[in-house]
Each structure stands twice: as C-alpha cells, then as structure tokens.
Design an enzyme around this catalytic site. Structure first.
Site, mmCIF file in Angstrom:
data_model
loop_
_atom_site.group_PDB
_atom_site.id
_atom_site.type_symbol
_atom_site.label_atom_id
_atom_site.label_comp_id
_atom_site.label_asym_id
_atom_site.label_seq_id
_atom_site.Cartn_x
_atom_site.Cartn_y
_atom_site.Cartn_z
ATOM 1 N N THR A 1 39.517 60.103 56.903
ATOM 2 C CA THR A 1 40.106 59.637 55.636
ATOM 3 C C THR A 1 39.332 60.255 54.470
ATOM 4 O O THR A 1 39.443 59.791 53.337
ATOM 5 C CB THR A 1 40.026 58.096 55.519
ATOM 6 O OG1 THR A 1 38.672 57.688 55.743
ATOM 7 C CG2 THR A 1 40.952 57.401 56.493
ATOM 8 N N ALA A 2 38.518 61.294 54.776
ATOM 9 C CA ALA A 2 37.660 61.882 53.738
ATOM 10 C C ALA A 2 38.378 63.060 53.064
ATOM 11 O O ALA A 2 39.131 62.869 52.103
ATOM 12 C CB ALA A 2 36.329 62.295 54.343
ATOM 13 N N ARG A 3 38.149 64.253 53.558
ATOM 14 C CA ARG A 3 38.853 65.434 53.044
ATOM 15 C C ARG A 3 39.232 66.327 54.219
ATOM 16 O O ARG A 3 38.420 66.560 55.119
ATOM 17 C CB ARG A 3 37.954 66.239 52.085
ATOM 18 C CG ARG A 3 37.774 65.632 50.714
ATOM 19 C CD ARG A 3 39.058 65.633 49.887
ATOM 20 N NE ARG A 3 38.872 65.074 48.557
ATOM 21 C CZ ARG A 3 39.000 63.781 48.249
ATOM 22 N NH1 ARG A 3 39.330 62.894 49.172
ATOM 23 N NH2 ARG A 3 38.815 63.368 47.013
ATOM 24 N N HIS B 1 47.410 61.391 52.509
ATOM 25 C CA HIS B 1 46.293 61.129 51.592
ATOM 26 C C HIS B 1 46.567 59.901 50.711
ATOM 27 O O HIS B 1 46.560 59.980 49.477
ATOM 28 C CB HIS B 1 45.992 62.360 50.725
ATOM 29 C CG HIS B 1 44.642 62.308 50.084
ATOM 30 N ND1 HIS B 1 43.998 63.411 49.605
ATOM 31 C CD2 HIS B 1 43.799 61.271 49.835
ATOM 32 C CE1 HIS B 1 42.831 63.061 49.086
ATOM 33 N NE2 HIS B 1 42.696 61.757 49.220
ATOM 34 N N GLY C 1 27.883 56.415 52.449
ATOM 35 C CA GLY C 1 27.953 56.122 51.021
ATOM 36 C C GLY C 1 28.850 54.909 50.818
ATOM 37 O O GLY C 1 28.971 54.047 51.695
ATOM 38 N N GLU D 1 45.168 70.213 52.330
ATOM 39 C CA GLU D 1 45.306 69.133 51.340
ATOM 40 C C GLU D 1 46.781 68.841 51.052
ATOM 41 O O GLU D 1 47.248 67.741 51.255
ATOM 42 C CB GLU D 1 44.527 69.413 50.040
ATOM 43 C CG GLU D 1 44.630 68.297 49.009
ATOM 44 C CD GLU D 1 44.291 66.889 49.530
ATOM 45 O OE1 GLU D 1 45.010 65.937 49.190
ATOM 46 O OE2 GLU D 1 43.329 66.740 50.296
#
Ligand SMILES: O=C(O)C(=O)COP(=O)(O)O
Length: 309
Positions: A228-230, A284, A150, A259
């Site tokens: 580097t996403a979740r 993050h 994406g 998180e």
C-alpha cells in the site's frame, strides 16, 4: 508580503477555511494545470498539493516567494525535497490524516487474499459453488513482517493487535521502537519468520525497485505480500515469478509500478496480474477515504499554523 496560498488539488474545504482564519489569502484551484501554475506561482508564499504533478526545480525556479509546500497526504516523492531544502522552502505533510485508512486497507487486502474473497465471489456470480477451492487461511498465529515503521507501519501494527498475530518490524532508519504492538527485528529476521510481508516505506532513490527478485529470494516461508506504499518500489515481474514458484501465495497491491493505469499492451506484467486470481488490485485508494479526505486537511491546517513566515 501578501500571504497567498495556491491549492492545486482537491483538498477538503476545511483546509481553506482554516488557512483563511490564520490570515492567509487562499486560491482554491483544483483544476489548474501545470502550465497555469507555473505562470502564477510567483505570487504565492505557499502551494498545497496532492500528487497532480511534480513540484520540482522548474516550479521552484519561477516561485521566488514560495516559503512552503503543503502536501495533503503522506508521500513526498512528488516533491524535489533537495531543491526545496536548498532554498529554505519548508515541506509539511499529513500522514496522521490517512494512516488509519492505509492500515485498514492493507489489512483488508490481506484478509481478502487469505480468504479468497475475490475468486469466491467471482465464482458464485458465474454459477460455481466451490467450498474446497476457496478454503482460506487464518491470520491468527501468523507472523506479519512490517517493513518501514513510520506513521503507516506503526498504525498497521496497532491495527493488527486484535488478530493475535506476531508482528515483527524492520526500519532501516529507526531503532528502539519495539512496543506492545511490534517487535523490532533485523531484515534477516523478517525474511526468516514472516508469513506476511507488508511494505510501509517511502519511494526514494534508494527504495525504487528495491523489492525485486533478489529481495524475495531470501524469504524462507511462502508469504502473502501487501503493498500500500508505492508501486515503483516493487518489481512486479519478480512478484509474478515468485507467485509462479509458490513463494508468494497472494499479492494485494494498492499501487502499480507505473502508478497510473498502464496503457493497453504497454506493460506485459499488467496482463499477467489481471489474469492471476491470487492478486487483488485497488487503484491507489488506501489512503483516500471519505474520512481521510477531511482528516488530512485538518492535520495540514494544524501544521500550517506552526509555520513562521
Ligand atoms: O498520502 C499518500 O502518500 C498517498 O499515497 C495518497 O496519494 P494522493 O494524495 O491521494 O494522490
């Protein structure tokens, strides 16, 4: 109906300025709590958020006038999109605003791992000058496997162009995207050829814990792993196990499975991560730079201008 927007997170002031110019009334309340938000949200047509709390059914239930949620960032995982769709509440986000930040951060993590920056710097500070132990790898000639093509994955591929690497990419929901920056391949080819695995997929029901022991098992070569996403997409214990066996040479993680910072002793894998000098952790901040702070709000304001109320 009044056109009021409530900002509940820290957004660059340019969003508020542009929203006002578009005829909205804007309440900028970055410190507002969830309880306070639930009490006042009925008065608003829009809410602008980052990730302070979940925008869920409980909130939508007390927001009869809400027409849109503006997410100042990329990930929509903190928004209940099913409920929003059901109620015709539009979702806008701004991945164009922080994709450069994420791409640069991912490459930064990768280069740091390949060159032992963290360990070398730490050793020198502790009086150790070890050239052999800190010998690195070059990116040139390696195959970088990008999963998720994406906004983020594509930007990563473009940024890798100067490194003379072979970029292959797999996206479960997208085909026909091969270009001069990346060659579209199957997941089988990703696991067969990659020297680097970089994740650029969203967190969904389907991707939660998707990258686990079984996932890594199929990789044929030792890999550097970048997330580097979740964090919730990845099973950290599997990463650690594969580091022990030598299948993962290094892990650059901008996001943790929890998180937030795990509470002391809460997650045994966190102590292991911290003790491993082939792991680099960042809190993050991949998409959160001084530059993206403004760009995200500019993009969001452009999309706000397109919304028909
Ligand atoms: O844009 C994204 O998806 C991010 O991960 C940034 O998250 P944040 O809005 O800084 O909490």
């Amino acid at each position: 109906m009044s056109k009021k927007i409530l900002i509940i997170d820290d957004l660059h002031p340019v969003f508020k300025e542009r929203a006002i110019a578009l005829g909205f009334e804007v309440d900028d309340k970055p410190l507002i709590t969830r309880t306070e938000t639930l009490a006042v949200i009925k008065d608003y047509v829009g809410i602008a958020v980052r990730t302070k709390f979940r925008i869920d059914k409980e909130l939508f239930d007390v927001a009869p006038n809400l027409r849109f949620v503006a997410r100042a960032g990329a990930g929509l995982d903190n928004i209940d999109d099913a409920v929003a769709n059901e109620r015709n509440i539009k979702l806008i986000n701004a991945p164009e605003g922080n994709r450069d930040a994420v791409g640069e951060h991912a490459i930064g993590l990768l280069l740091s791992l390949m060159n032992n920056f963290r360990n070398a710097d730490n050793e020198i500070r502790n009086g150790v000058w070890d050239r052999e132990g800190n010998r690195g790898y070059e990116l040139k000639g390696k195959t970088v496997g990008i999963v998720g093509y994406g906004f983020m994955g594509e930007k990563m591929a473009r940024k890798l162009a100067g490194f003379e690497v072979n970029v292959i990419a797999y996206d479960k929901y997208k085909t026909g995207f091969s270009n001069e920056f990346a060659r579209e391949v199957s997941m089988e080819e990703i696991v067969k050829h990659s020297d680097v695995l970089s994740l650029h997929i969203p967190l969904t029901k389907e991707t939660r814990q998707m990258v686990n022991g079984e996932y890594f098992y199929h990789f044929k070569k030792p890999i550097f792993f970048i997330n580097t996403a979740r964090g919730e997409i990845v099973n950290t214990s599997a990463v650690l196990a594969n580091m022990k066996s030598g299948k993962i040479l290094g892990a650059g993680l901008d996001v943790l499975e929890t998180e937030k910072f795990p509470a002391l002793g809460e997650q045994p894998w966190f102590d292991e991560l911290k003790a491993n000098d082939k792991v680099i952790l960042t809190p993050h901040v991949g998409g959160w730079t001084f530059d993206s702070y403004r760009k995200i709000s500019e993009v969001l304001a452009e999309k706000l201008a397109e919304i028909k109320l």
